[in-house]
Design an enzyme around this catalytic site. Sequence first.
Site, PDB file in Angstrom:
ATOM      1  N   ASP A  36       0.864  -1.186   0.010  1.00  0.00           N
ATOM      2  CA  ASP A  36      -0.026  -0.056  -0.128  1.00  0.00           C
ATOM      3  C   ASP A  36       1.064   1.204  -0.201  1.00  0.00           C
ATOM      4  O   ASP A  36       0.288   2.409  -0.018  1.00  0.00           O
ATOM      5  CB  ASP A  36      -0.901  -0.009   1.224  1.00  0.00           C
ATOM      6  CG  ASP A  36      -2.071  -0.909   1.020  1.00  0.00           C
ATOM      7  OD1 ASP A  36      -2.244  -1.604   0.034  1.00  0.00           O
ATOM      8  OD2 ASP A  36      -2.941  -1.055   1.933  1.00  0.00           O
ATOM      9  N   ASP A 296      -9.928  26.174 -40.680  1.00  0.00           N
ATOM     10  CA  ASP A 296      -9.055  25.037 -39.787  1.00  0.00           C
ATOM     11  C   ASP A 296     -10.328  24.330 -38.890  1.00  0.00           C
ATOM     12  O   ASP A 296     -10.278  23.212 -39.053  1.00  0.00           O
ATOM     13  CB  ASP A 296      -7.896  25.373 -39.269  1.00  0.00           C
ATOM     14  CG  ASP A 296      -6.871  25.699 -40.106  1.00  0.00           C
ATOM     15  OD1 ASP A 296      -6.887  25.063 -41.267  1.00  0.00           O
ATOM     16  OD2 ASP A 296      -5.936  26.523 -39.950  1.00  0.00           O
ATOM     17  N   GLY A 431      -8.517  15.159 -42.899  1.00  0.00           N
ATOM     18  CA  GLY A 431      -8.574  14.943 -44.179  1.00  0.00           C
ATOM     19  C   GLY A 431      -8.094  13.276 -44.554  1.00  0.00           C
ATOM     20  O   GLY A 431      -8.680  12.536 -43.885  1.00  0.00           O
ATOM     21  N   MET A 432      -7.388  13.412 -45.492  1.00  0.00           N
ATOM     22  CA  MET A 432      -6.692  12.083 -46.071  1.00  0.00           C
ATOM     23  C   MET A 432      -5.502  11.698 -45.150  1.00  0.00           C
ATOM     24  O   MET A 432      -4.821  10.694 -45.733  1.00  0.00           O
ATOM     25  CB  MET A 432      -6.466  12.037 -47.506  1.00  0.00           C
ATOM     26  CG  MET A 432      -7.651  12.289 -48.341  1.00  0.00           C
ATOM     27  SD  MET A 432      -8.856  10.911 -48.395  1.00  0.00           S
ATOM     28  CE  MET A 432      -7.898   9.973 -49.716  1.00  0.00           C
TER      29      MET A 432
END
Length: 510
Positions: A36, A296, A431-432
């Site tokens: 502990d 953006d 996006g891609m």
Amino acid sequence: MKLAYWMYAGPAHIGTLRVASSFKNVHSIMHAPLGDDYFNVMRSMLERERDFTPVTTSVVDRQVLARGSDEKVIRNIVRKDGEEQPDLIVVTPTCTSSILQEDLHHFVRQAQLSSRCDVLLADVNHYRVNELQAAERTLHQIVEFYINKARKSGELSGPPRRTERPSCNILGISSLGFHHAHDLRELKKLLQDLGIELNLVIPQGASVHNLKHLGRAWFNVVPYRELGPMTARYLQEQFGTPYVEITPMGVVETARFIRQIQQVLNEQGIPVDYEPYIQEQTLYVSQAAWFSRSIDCQNLTGKKAVVFGDCTHAAAITKILAREMGVHVVWAGSYCTYDGEWFQAEVGGYCDQVLLTEDHTRVADAIAQVEPAAIFGTQMERHVGKRLRIPCGVISAPMHVQDFPIGYRPFLGYEGANQIVDLIYNSFTLGMEDHLLEVFGGHDTKEVIHKSLSADSDLIWTREAQAELNKVPGFVRGKVKRNTEKFARERGLTEITLEVMYAAKEALGA
């Protein structure tokens, strides 16, 4: 108590030790078995402080089990009083040592007779509360103890005299808090801009001897739901000190926070007007408001996200995503189930569903079912995101060492709003990007992504179907896989072939 593979909030003694170790010159005695006693290592690793963690373990071993703990605990308290000369020693059992049902109150009273410093037993039920609730209770207990002590000694008689200029206390900044050191720095700057002096910050870096001066402040600031509200209510009862409990996270909530401070000061006869400051910060200084209107940020409009964390951070991030950045929050959740009513009221209008649970597997399954574009959660959700290949921004404790940044990374105030916007924007795959990484060998994409965590799929994919699935761009592959499997189950199929894939595509019109 319950046995768990992984917990969001730690056991009660961790909360007590977090608060006690935040104060200056306060030592803790942890009455616990080996196993502990990991707090020292955890704090030393995460906080990167130069000082040793002021916690000593009074080990529960075979000898203690045979003879009792009184002699050992008292000896350790007296020894640490002589060696460290602290102002206060806080004694805490753990959930394990609490099973022994020993009279630690008696041990503390006996040790106090031989000690120069104050000795206090943390008044926490280790079976019923977690780390956050115990931290809240311990802070309140220490504040109450020293205010009562000052009254008995005559140092605090009658209402305390307020500071000459408007001032406040900041309640709830503690050791091992999520970005607490950075948040404190940003809060100090914000209050300085508003012409408000700082009376005390507790518990971080405070001396227990100064707690009697808490009543001199004009108001209290409570930036986090999890630590501070109980103490703020106590100070309001004792001294009539109002408190501001709006978390200044995000541009909108920071403005609300400042307006509430203005209202508190106006009610006390100080005619301040902070609207010009809010306007200047929002329009010209902070980049967050400008960015949220840029092209953006419009790329994020309608993207799906999920949020999970403590009540303070999960609620604030949900509002920022939905209200300031146009992101669709499918569900928002918190592991602070004891404060679920407040959380539900805060985020109900900003997300489709609310999830209140301490079970990390439920959270993981909920993420897998939704397949969001981004996750905003804790360290555990980051692990889930890596398994599902979904980006994750860590916005709440529990967190690992990389979320104790060396650089300046507040979450509160106007600079905090900038940092949060960066975190959110950079967490999405845009996006891609994912497809381009695959085309140019960015990652290994031979494995089909499985979107289930608690149980494997009951369907078998043929080699040809799997190869066809791998040709699908990564950013939509999971959706195609899920829709195909749904189509197969609805028709009682156990194997997915090329024909099944084409039939599913035709049925969905994809």
